[in-house]
Design a protein around this motif. Structure first.
Motif, PDB file in Angstrom:
ATOM      1  N   GLN A 235      -1.549   4.153   2.154  1.00  0.00           N
ATOM      2  CA  GLN A 235      -2.326   3.839   1.094  1.00  0.00           C
ATOM      3  C   GLN A 235      -2.323   4.224   0.050  1.00  0.00           C
ATOM      4  O   GLN A 235      -2.621   4.392  -1.137  1.00  0.00           O
ATOM      5  CB  GLN A 235      -3.614   3.777   1.404  1.00  0.00           C
ATOM      6  CG  GLN A 235      -4.430   3.451   2.516  1.00  0.00           C
ATOM      7  CD  GLN A 235      -3.838   3.973   3.838  1.00  0.00           C
ATOM      8  OE1 GLN A 235      -3.070   4.492   4.473  1.00  0.00           O
ATOM      9  NE2 GLN A 235      -4.772   3.439   5.272  1.00  0.00           N
ATOM     10  N   ILE A 273      -2.530  -3.497  12.111  1.00  0.00           N
ATOM     11  CA  ILE A 273      -3.464  -2.593  11.209  1.00  0.00           C
ATOM     12  C   ILE A 273      -4.369  -3.111  11.105  1.00  0.00           C
ATOM     13  O   ILE A 273      -5.405  -3.942  10.627  1.00  0.00           O
ATOM     14  CB  ILE A 273      -2.637  -2.344   9.566  1.00  0.00           C
ATOM     15  CG1 ILE A 273      -1.089  -1.952   9.762  1.00  0.00           C
ATOM     16  CG2 ILE A 273      -3.872  -2.077   8.976  1.00  0.00           C
ATOM     17  CD1 ILE A 273      -0.806  -1.567   8.509  1.00  0.00           C
ATOM     18  N   PHE A 278      -8.574   0.837   6.882  1.00  0.00           N
ATOM     19  CA  PHE A 278      -6.907   0.910   6.140  1.00  0.00           C
ATOM     20  C   PHE A 278      -7.495   0.818   4.867  1.00  0.00           C
ATOM     21  O   PHE A 278      -7.763   2.301   4.676  1.00  0.00           O
ATOM     22  CB  PHE A 278      -5.734  -0.070   6.644  1.00  0.00           C
ATOM     23  CG  PHE A 278      -4.926   0.333   5.694  1.00  0.00           C
ATOM     24  CD1 PHE A 278      -3.461   0.353   5.934  1.00  0.00           C
ATOM     25  CD2 PHE A 278      -4.982  -0.483   4.557  1.00  0.00           C
ATOM     26  CE1 PHE A 278      -2.669   0.633   5.067  1.00  0.00           C
ATOM     27  CE2 PHE A 278      -3.823  -0.466   3.434  1.00  0.00           C
ATOM     28  CZ  PHE A 278      -2.557   0.120   4.232  1.00  0.00           C
TER      29      PHE A 278
END
Length: 346
Positions: A235, A273, A278
């Motif tokens: 990220q 994911i 996330f």
């Protein structure tokens, strides 16, 4: 005049012919200690990067260990080229002179390309796809010879950056110092955030993948300013791009781009994911990164004498406030820092 002669000489040696009458223009260098000069005029022009003594191999921000033996720009450039990432061509590197002749990428940054507004979504989609493919490829092709695989966003670095904000964005900016009890609370909370962030899996991270570090040349996106690359969470570069202090984006668009990254990464890697976790981590990382940025901009103003980034502090703080709203468990920290930086108040 000596500098101009040296710049022309470097270009002449790089291309194999003299350029005695080439005009020379100094280019904007942002917050870097390096200077950049355009020699010639497009379409026949080159850029010479001039690096001051003793600053060619050390990062401008906190890193551990001894300075690397090879110039980080050259080292990381070689790795990115292997991955097929478009980076500026290096025509000549004169290490003793501290000068490098590189391809002239023109003056169109990703940021300036957005100003027309017509291709906003298309440009971000391309930048996000590039990042997802770069990250997936790097995770499959680790290289111990690349400096980015020898250094990392660890707990200490995250913590140092948060205290960089405390020192410059909270204390210096407000002109006040937290009480002993408040300082102890800041120390404990910053360390806890750093611990959470450092626990995430790490991989190749540009570190500053934002609108001024992507150039647009003849329709291609060209990645620059990658010399501080290191190991970090997936990220991190998304926070740099989508929570850019120079280009503000609304959250719906940010979410759409995060979904795009997840889909592209899954397509090229085969890994699924979880979007909710996330994005939650993205929000925590936004708080850490943008606090650091706000403090860094004040540091650059006061210590380096460059006030040009002060205008970007409000956007950085807005991102932090939005991050706090999505991470309510940090409300106590928000209330504390808002006593000194009211812009962060809920």
């Amino acid at each position: 005049m000596e500098l101009e002669a040296a710049l022309r000489d470097q270009v002449g040696q790089a291309i194999g012919r003299p350029v005695p009458n080439a005009p020379i223009t100094k280019l904007k260098g942002e917050a870097s200690s390096r200077s950049y000069y355009r020699v010639g005029a497009p379409p026949e022009s080159w850029v010479v990067m001039v690096m001051p003594p003793d600053s060619t191999k050390k990062s401008d921000e906190a890193t551990k260990g001894e300075p690397p033996k090879e110039l980080p720009f050259v080292n990381v450039h070689r790795y990115l080229e292997k991955l097929g990432v478009r980076v500026p061509g290096i025509l000549r590197y004169d290490e003793p002179a501290g000068m490098m002749v590189i391809e002239d990428l023109s003056d169109i940054t990703f940021e300036s390309a957005l100003e027309g507004g017509k291709h906003h979504e298309a440009l971000y989609t391309r930048a996000v796809d590039l990042l997802a493919r770069l990250r997936a490829a790097a995770e499959k092709a680790e290289d111990p010879d690349c400096l980015a695989f020898t250094r990392a966003f660890d707990e200490d670095l995250y913590d140092w950056e948060l205290h960089h904000f405390r020192e410059w964005g909270l204390e210096a900016w407000s002109g006040k110092t937290p009480t002993d009890a408040e300082r102890a609370e800041l120390d404990a909370t910053f360390r806890d955030i750093a611990r959470q962030l450092a626990a995430a899996p790490r991989g190749f991270t540009h570190r500053d993948y934002q609108s001024r570090n992507i150039m647009v040349k003849e329709g291609e996106l060209v990645v620059i300013d990658f010399q501080d690359a290191l190991q970090g969470p997936r990220q991190y570069d998304l926070v740099a791009l989508l929570r850019d202090s120079y280009v503000e984006l609304d959250r719906d668009f940010v979410d759409a781009m995060l979904d795009r990254y997840i889909a592209t990464f899954q397509e090229v890697s085969g890994e699924r994911i979880d979007a909710a976790s996330f994005k939650a981590f993205f929000d925590l990382l936004t708080i850490q990164r943008k606090l650091k940025d706000a403090g860094r901009f004040e540091f650059i103003h006061r210590v380096k004498g460059n006030p040009g980034f002060l205008v970007s502090i409000p956007a950085s703080l807005r991102y932090v406030r939005e991050g706090f709203a999505r991470r309510p468990e940090l409300r106590k920290l928000q209330d504390l820092v808002a006593k000194y930086v009211p812009e962060l108040a809920a």
